[in-house]
Design an enzyme around this catalytic site. Structure first.
Site, PDB file in Angstrom:
ATOM      1  N   GLY A  16     -24.086   0.854 -13.413  1.00  9.83           N
ATOM      2  CA  GLY A  16     -24.624  -0.288 -12.686  1.00  9.83           C
ATOM      3  C   GLY A  16     -23.746  -1.508 -12.850  1.00  9.83           C
ATOM      4  O   GLY A  16     -22.651  -1.444 -13.418  1.00  9.83           O
ATOM      5  N   TYR A  69     -24.212  -3.987 -14.743  1.00  7.57           N
ATOM      6  CA  TYR A  69     -24.146  -4.466 -16.123  1.00  7.57           C
ATOM      7  C   TYR A  69     -23.489  -3.477 -17.076  1.00  7.57           C
ATOM      8  O   TYR A  69     -23.139  -3.829 -18.188  1.00  7.57           O
ATOM      9  CB  TYR A  69     -25.546  -4.783 -16.650  1.00  7.57           C
ATOM     10  CG  TYR A  69     -26.241  -5.899 -15.917  1.00  7.57           C
ATOM     11  CD1 TYR A  69     -25.550  -7.023 -15.496  1.00  7.57           C
ATOM     12  CD2 TYR A  69     -27.595  -5.825 -15.637  1.00  7.57           C
ATOM     13  CE1 TYR A  69     -26.185  -8.050 -14.821  1.00  7.57           C
ATOM     14  CE2 TYR A  69     -28.243  -6.855 -14.967  1.00  7.57           C
ATOM     15  CZ  TYR A  69     -27.533  -7.960 -14.563  1.00  7.57           C
ATOM     16  OH  TYR A  69     -28.167  -8.974 -13.898  1.00  7.57           O
ATOM     17  N   LYS A  83     -29.070   2.062 -21.999  1.00  2.42           N
ATOM     18  CA  LYS A  83     -28.208   1.227 -21.160  1.00  2.42           C
ATOM     19  C   LYS A  83     -27.267   0.434 -22.061  1.00  2.42           C
ATOM     20  O   LYS A  83     -27.707  -0.312 -22.929  1.00  2.42           O
ATOM     21  CB  LYS A  83     -29.056   0.266 -20.326  1.00  2.42           C
ATOM     22  CG  LYS A  83     -28.244  -0.615 -19.377  1.00  2.42           C
ATOM     23  CD  LYS A  83     -29.077  -1.729 -18.750  1.00  2.42           C
ATOM     24  CE  LYS A  83     -30.101  -1.223 -17.792  1.00  2.42           C
ATOM     25  NZ  LYS A  83     -30.772  -2.337 -17.059  1.00  2.42           N
ATOM     26  N   ASP A 141     -37.678  -8.720  -7.071  1.00  3.26           N
ATOM     27  CA  ASP A 141     -36.570  -7.875  -6.612  1.00  3.26           C
ATOM     28  C   ASP A 141     -37.023  -6.425  -6.450  1.00  3.26           C
ATOM     29  O   ASP A 141     -36.318  -5.492  -6.850  1.00  3.26           O
ATOM     30  CB  ASP A 141     -35.389  -7.959  -7.580  1.00  3.26           C
ATOM     31  CG  ASP A 141     -34.104  -7.378  -6.981  1.00  3.26           C
ATOM     32  OD1 ASP A 141     -33.987  -7.341  -5.738  1.00  3.26           O
ATOM     33  OD2 ASP A 141     -33.220  -6.961  -7.750  1.00  3.26           O
TER      34      ASP A 141
END
Length: 200
Positions: free
Chosen positions: A14, A16, A34, A134
């Protein structure tokens, strides 16, 4: 990486960083890890990441909101000089964006079940005074039994609302018209857009 987690495979990349499937030796189950690199290189992104951690950390468990299980830095880094952060969360089989891209046939019951779980999750966030801001298919994790977990709360807010919200195709009219006073209905509009895609 802590010895507690055994990496099993890359799930995705992604904006990030990378997300890995890993086995949690303590909880004895698969989780998503992550890895966020260069955490402080962009102040805006850093604030979003920290906001998401704070929101998820203060929310009690809910079946339709992704759960933050752990948060840590590399063992060789110190709290004074770290720039890599690891977030450990629930793992899911897929997300609505992937399902829509694969043209998977969804029965009426599939769509109703997905929407039920999505609405339960957003109702819970709104009852806690949180606007997601979002909602889109990529932020709706899905398991094989059609349960949905809302994720990616980096733009979520409880106050100090801003105009920088929602991916373009899921924006409510009041956001397109740059109206400063909006409320939780912007999330409901986004869910309506997702519903339309599921029916198409």
């Amino acid at each position: 990486m802590r010895n507690r987690y055994e990496l099993r495979g890359l799930l995705g990349v992604g904006s990030y960083g990378r997300v890995w499937a890993a086995y949690d030796r303590v909880l004895k189950k698969l989780v998503a890890v992550k890895r966020i690199n260069k955490l402080f290189s962009d102040l805006t992104d850093c604030k979003r990441i920290l906001r998401e951690i704070c929101i998820l950390n203060r929310l009690p468990n809910h079946n339709n909101i992704v759960k933050l299980l752990d948060c840590f830095i590399d063992e060789e880094q110190t709290i004074e000089n770290f720039d890599t952060l690891y977030l450990v969360m629930d793992i899911s089989d897929s997300d609505l964006r992937k399902i829509l891209k694969q043209n998977v046939y969804l029965t009426e019951m599939h769509v109703l079940t997905l929407m039920y779980h999505l609405l339960c999750g957003i109702l819970y966030l709104h009852s806690a005074g949180i606007y997601h801001r979002d909602l889109k298919p990529a932020n709706c994790l899905v398991n094989q039994n059609c349960t949905v977990k809302i994720c990616d709360l980096g733009l979520a807010r409880t106050n100090q609302l801003t105009s920088h919200v929602v991916t373009r195709w899921y924006r409510a009219p009041e956001l397109i018209l740059l109206q400063p006073n909006y409320d939780e209905k912007i999330d409901v509009w986004s869910i309506g857009c997702i519903f339309g895609e599921l029916l198409a």
